[in-house]
Structures are given as structure tokens and as C-alpha cells.
Design a protein around this motif. Structure first.
Motif, mmCIF file in Angstrom:
data_model
loop_
_atom_site.group_PDB
_atom_site.id
_atom_site.type_symbol
_atom_site.label_atom_id
_atom_site.label_comp_id
_atom_site.label_asym_id
_atom_site.label_seq_id
_atom_site.Cartn_x
_atom_site.Cartn_y
_atom_site.Cartn_z
ATOM 1 N N GLU A 138 0.832 -1.210 0.000
ATOM 2 C CA GLU A 138 0.000 0.000 0.000
ATOM 3 C C GLU A 138 0.868 1.262 0.000
ATOM 4 O O GLU A 138 0.560 2.233 -0.696
ATOM 5 N N ARG A 139 1.942 1.235 0.765
ATOM 6 C CA ARG A 139 2.853 2.388 0.780
ATOM 7 C C ARG A 139 3.660 2.460 -0.512
ATOM 8 O O ARG A 139 4.014 3.538 -0.973
ATOM 9 N N LEU A 140 3.937 1.302 -1.088
ATOM 10 C CA LEU A 140 4.794 1.229 -2.267
ATOM 11 C C LEU A 140 4.102 1.761 -3.518
ATOM 12 O O LEU A 140 4.690 2.518 -4.296
ATOM 13 N N ILE A 141 2.832 1.369 -3.734
ATOM 14 C CA ILE A 141 2.143 1.738 -4.975
ATOM 15 C C ILE A 141 0.957 2.657 -4.756
ATOM 16 O O ILE A 141 0.335 3.101 -5.724
ATOM 17 N N GLY A 142 0.623 2.938 -3.501
ATOM 18 C CA GLY A 142 -0.518 3.810 -3.221
ATOM 19 C C GLY A 142 -1.782 3.026 -2.893
ATOM 20 O O GLY A 142 -1.934 1.865 -3.299
ATOM 21 N N LYS A 143 -2.682 3.673 -2.178
ATOM 22 C CA LYS A 143 -3.892 3.004 -1.696
ATOM 23 C C LYS A 143 -4.806 2.548 -2.825
ATOM 24 O O LYS A 143 -5.343 1.433 -2.793
ATOM 25 N N LYS A 144 -5.016 3.417 -3.824
ATOM 26 C CA LYS A 144 -5.946 3.074 -4.900
ATOM 27 C C LYS A 144 -5.445 1.893 -5.717
ATOM 28 O O LYS A 144 -6.206 0.974 -6.034
ATOM 29 N N ARG A 145 -4.165 1.912 -6.076
ATOM 30 C CA ARG A 145 -3.614 0.786 -6.838
ATOM 31 C C ARG A 145 -3.652 -0.490 -6.011
ATOM 32 O O ARG A 145 -3.913 -1.577 -6.529
ATOM 33 N N PHE A 146 -3.377 -0.344 -4.719
ATOM 34 C CA PHE A 146 -3.386 -1.511 -3.838
ATOM 35 C C PHE A 146 -4.761 -2.167 -3.788
ATOM 36 O O PHE A 146 -4.879 -3.389 -3.944
ATOM 37 N N ILE A 147 -5.808 -1.372 -3.574
ATOM 38 C CA ILE A 147 -7.140 -1.965 -3.406
ATOM 39 C C ILE A 147 -7.635 -2.596 -4.698
ATOM 40 O O ILE A 147 -8.293 -3.642 -4.699
ATOM 41 N N TRP A 148 -7.307 -1.986 -5.837
ATOM 42 C CA TRP A 148 -7.669 -2.580 -7.120
ATOM 43 C C TRP A 148 -6.916 -3.885 -7.339
ATOM 44 O O TRP A 148 -7.489 -4.889 -7.776
ATOM 45 N N LEU A 188 3.382 -9.044 -7.278
ATOM 46 C CA LEU A 188 3.825 -7.667 -7.510
ATOM 47 C C LEU A 188 5.204 -7.420 -6.907
ATOM 48 O O LEU A 188 6.086 -6.861 -7.560
ATOM 49 N N LEU A 189 5.386 -7.851 -5.657
ATOM 50 C CA LEU A 189 6.665 -7.627 -4.988
ATOM 51 C C LEU A 189 7.792 -8.425 -5.631
ATOM 52 O O LEU A 189 8.952 -8.001 -5.612
ATOM 53 N N THR A 190 7.461 -9.580 -6.204
ATOM 54 C CA THR A 190 8.474 -10.382 -6.893
ATOM 55 C C THR A 190 9.060 -9.624 -8.071
ATOM 56 O O THR A 190 10.248 -9.745 -8.377
ATOM 57 N N VAL A 191 8.232 -8.800 -8.724
ATOM 58 C CA VAL A 191 8.695 -8.004 -9.869
ATOM 59 C C VAL A 191 9.354 -6.708 -9.414
ATOM 60 O O VAL A 191 10.421 -6.333 -9.910
ATOM 61 N N LEU A 192 8.744 -6.016 -8.467
ATOM 62 C CA LEU A 192 9.246 -4.695 -8.072
ATOM 63 C C LEU A 192 10.411 -4.766 -7.086
ATOM 64 O O LEU A 192 11.289 -3.898 -7.104
ATOM 65 N N THR A 193 10.413 -5.757 -6.220
ATOM 66 C CA THR A 193 11.485 -5.876 -5.212
ATOM 67 C C THR A 193 12.004 -7.312 -5.172
ATOM 68 O O THR A 193 11.916 -7.985 -4.136
ATOM 69 N N PRO A 194 12.537 -7.823 -6.277
ATOM 70 C CA PRO A 194 12.906 -9.242 -6.358
ATOM 71 C C PRO A 194 13.986 -9.675 -5.372
ATOM 72 O O PRO A 194 14.015 -10.839 -4.954
ATOM 73 N N ARG A 195 14.875 -8.753 -4.983
ATOM 74 C CA ARG A 195 15.976 -9.129 -4.095
ATOM 75 C C ARG A 195 15.758 -8.709 -2.644
ATOM 76 O O ARG A 195 16.654 -8.857 -1.805
ATOM 77 N N MET A 196 14.584 -8.199 -2.348
ATOM 78 C CA MET A 196 14.276 -7.834 -0.968
ATOM 79 C C MET A 196 14.212 -9.086 -0.097
ATOM 80 O O MET A 196 13.587 -10.078 -0.465
ATOM 81 N N LYS A 197 14.846 -9.052 1.068
ATOM 82 C CA LYS A 197 14.852 -10.210 1.966
ATOM 83 C C LYS A 197 13.512 -10.308 2.699
ATOM 84 O O LYS A 197 13.038 -9.342 3.292
ATOM 85 N N VAL A 198 12.922 -11.503 2.648
ATOM 86 C CA VAL A 198 11.670 -11.772 3.357
ATOM 87 C C VAL A 198 11.829 -13.066 4.138
ATOM 88 O O VAL A 198 12.739 -13.857 3.887
ATOM 89 N N LEU A 199 10.907 -13.305 5.083
ATOM 90 C CA LEU A 199 10.937 -14.516 5.892
ATOM 91 C C LEU A 199 9.872 -15.486 5.384
ATOM 92 O O LEU A 199 8.674 -15.234 5.540
ATOM 93 N N VAL A 200 10.296 -16.577 4.782
ATOM 94 C CA VAL A 200 9.357 -17.599 4.310
ATOM 95 C C VAL A 200 8.837 -18.357 5.521
ATOM 96 O O VAL A 200 9.617 -18.818 6.364
ATOM 97 N N PHE A 201 7.501 -18.477 5.594
ATOM 98 C CA PHE A 201 6.843 -19.090 6.747
ATOM 99 C C PHE A 201 7.236 -18.366 8.039
ATOM 100 O O PHE A 201 7.256 -18.964 9.110
#
Length: 220
Positions: free
Chosen positions: A82-92, A142-155
Motif C-alpha cells: 500500500e505504501r509502495l504503490i498507493g492506496k488506490k492501486r493496492f485496493i484494485w 507484484l513484490l516479486t517483480v518490483l522488489t525481487p531481491r528484498m529479503k523476506v521470511l518464508v513461513f
């Protein structure tokens, strides 16, 4: 947890999911179980019936654990997107992703789920589908395309880059559903994921400088 969570759509969606689940438990306990009027059932959709379940199924969950896992995932992913792409884009993205995820589930269940293996892999025409995970997978795509190398915690445990996490999570979930007697909407996840991937690519083409900056910023 993001202190501003409830200032956006993510918090509203989380609260709506919890309230719908509580209302369902109340109604099912004191009156008749309304699950067939709320969950997505491919056979009924194919007959043109209960079309509203494309929406209501997104706010229904199979149990407290299912609800908790999806809502925790949504809190972590939704607020960020929501912060990354905006509220309207997020809800759509959220609702389009969820609805197309349901369409994928209906299509594969009706046309490929008539055999024993097909029903296990894709769901059967008479199966019931509930949950917000199709829409959540759109956020993952979406995040896979825009932030592919961002570290996340799987499970919520294993750290790895976003694009690897997406592949691993999808493969693991699909493998679990094929090997254990669990009903998981893999095709719905796939549909939502594709929506997120396509929308991410659209944003990269439309805003190449901004998206490149975002990708670089979250690569460390």
C-alpha cells in the motif's frame, strides 16, 4: 506491526475478514450453516448460480488457523504494498487479484478436476473454496517483480530474496497439497500470482526510473 496499519485499506480488510468469520461462526451455531451461500463452488458458478461468492469467499476462512495465517501475511505484505504503490492501486490489485484467482480455481476445477488426481491437484467441481490467499498471492507477485531481491521470511522463519521465496513457497504449498489430505486452492494462488506479476511488469514499463529505484533500494 505497522502503527499506521489501520489508516489504510489493509487494516480495514483485516478487520472485515475477522468480523465476517465471527459472524459466520455465530450464524452457523445459532441458525443454519450458510457456507454454501458464501464459499466459492465451481459447479454452481458454471450454472450461473451464487455469483456473489466471487466476493464473499474472499472474506471467508476454513478455521481460526487459516484466518490467522492469511491475516498475518496480509498485515506484513499489504501495508508495505500500500505504501509502495498507493492506496488506490493496492485496493484494485487486491480485489482484481482475488477475483481472477477465483476464476482460475473455477476453470481448473470444472475442466481438470473430474478425475481423482485432478480433484486433488486442482479441486473438484463440487469443492468449496474460501480465503484471502488468492488476493495475497497477487501482492506476492507484484513484490516479486518490483522488489525481487528484498529479503523476506518464508513461513515467518527462513530469510531469502523475494523471488526465491515466491518460487519456494509456491512449490512447497503445491507439494503439501498433493502429498497430504489437505484442500489447498493452488490454482487460485497461481491466478492471483499471475495478476501480481503482470501488474508489476506493467508498472515497470510505465515507470522505469521509479521502479528501478525501488528495486535497488530494497536489494540490500
Amino acid at each position: 506491526m505497522d502503527r499506521n496499519l489501520f489508516s489504510g485499506y489493509t487494516g480495514i480488510i483485516v478487520v472485515a475478514n475477522v468480523l465476517v468469520f465471527l459472524a459466520y461462526l455465530f450464524w452457523a451455531y445459532f441458525f443454519q450453516d450458510p457456507i454454501y451461500y458464501l464459499a466459492l463452488q465451481p459447479a454452481m458458478i458454471l450454472q450461473g448460480k451464487y455469483l456473489w461468492t466471487f466476493l464473499t469467499s474472499m472474506f471467508m476462512h476454513a478455521g481460526p488457523a487459516h484466518l490467522a495465517f492469511n491475516m498475518i501475511s496480509l498485515i506484513f505484505l499489504g501495508g508495505f504494498v500500500e505504501r509502495l504503490i498507493g492506496k488506490k492501486r493496492f485496493i484494485w490489485l487486491y480485489f482484481v487479484g482475488g477475483i481472477i484467482a477465483s476464476l482460475f480455481f473455477v476453470f481448473f476445477a470444472c475442466f481438470f478436476g473430474t478425475s481423482a488426481f485432478g480433484a486433488k491437484a486442482f479441486g473438484s467441481p463440487g469443492s468449496l473454496a474460501v480465503g484471502a490467499s488468492g488476493a495475497i498471492f497477487a501482492l506476492i507477485g507484484l513484490l516479486t517483480v518490483l522488489t525481487p531481491r528484498m529479503k523476506v521470511l518464508v513461513f515467518f522463519i527462513i530469510p531469502m530474496p523475494m523471488w526465491i521465496a515466491m518460487v519456494l513457497f509456491t512449490v512447497v504449498i503445491w507439494s503439501i497439497s498433493l502429498s497430504l489430505p489437505l484442500h489447498i486452492g493452488n490454482t487460485a494462488h497461481l491466478g492471483g500470482l499471475l495478476v501480481g506479476l503482470v501488474y508489476g511488469l506493467h508498472l515497470r514499463r510505465k515507470y522505469p526510473k521509479k521502479t528501478k529505484m525501488i528495486s535497488r533500494y530494497f536489494s540490500n
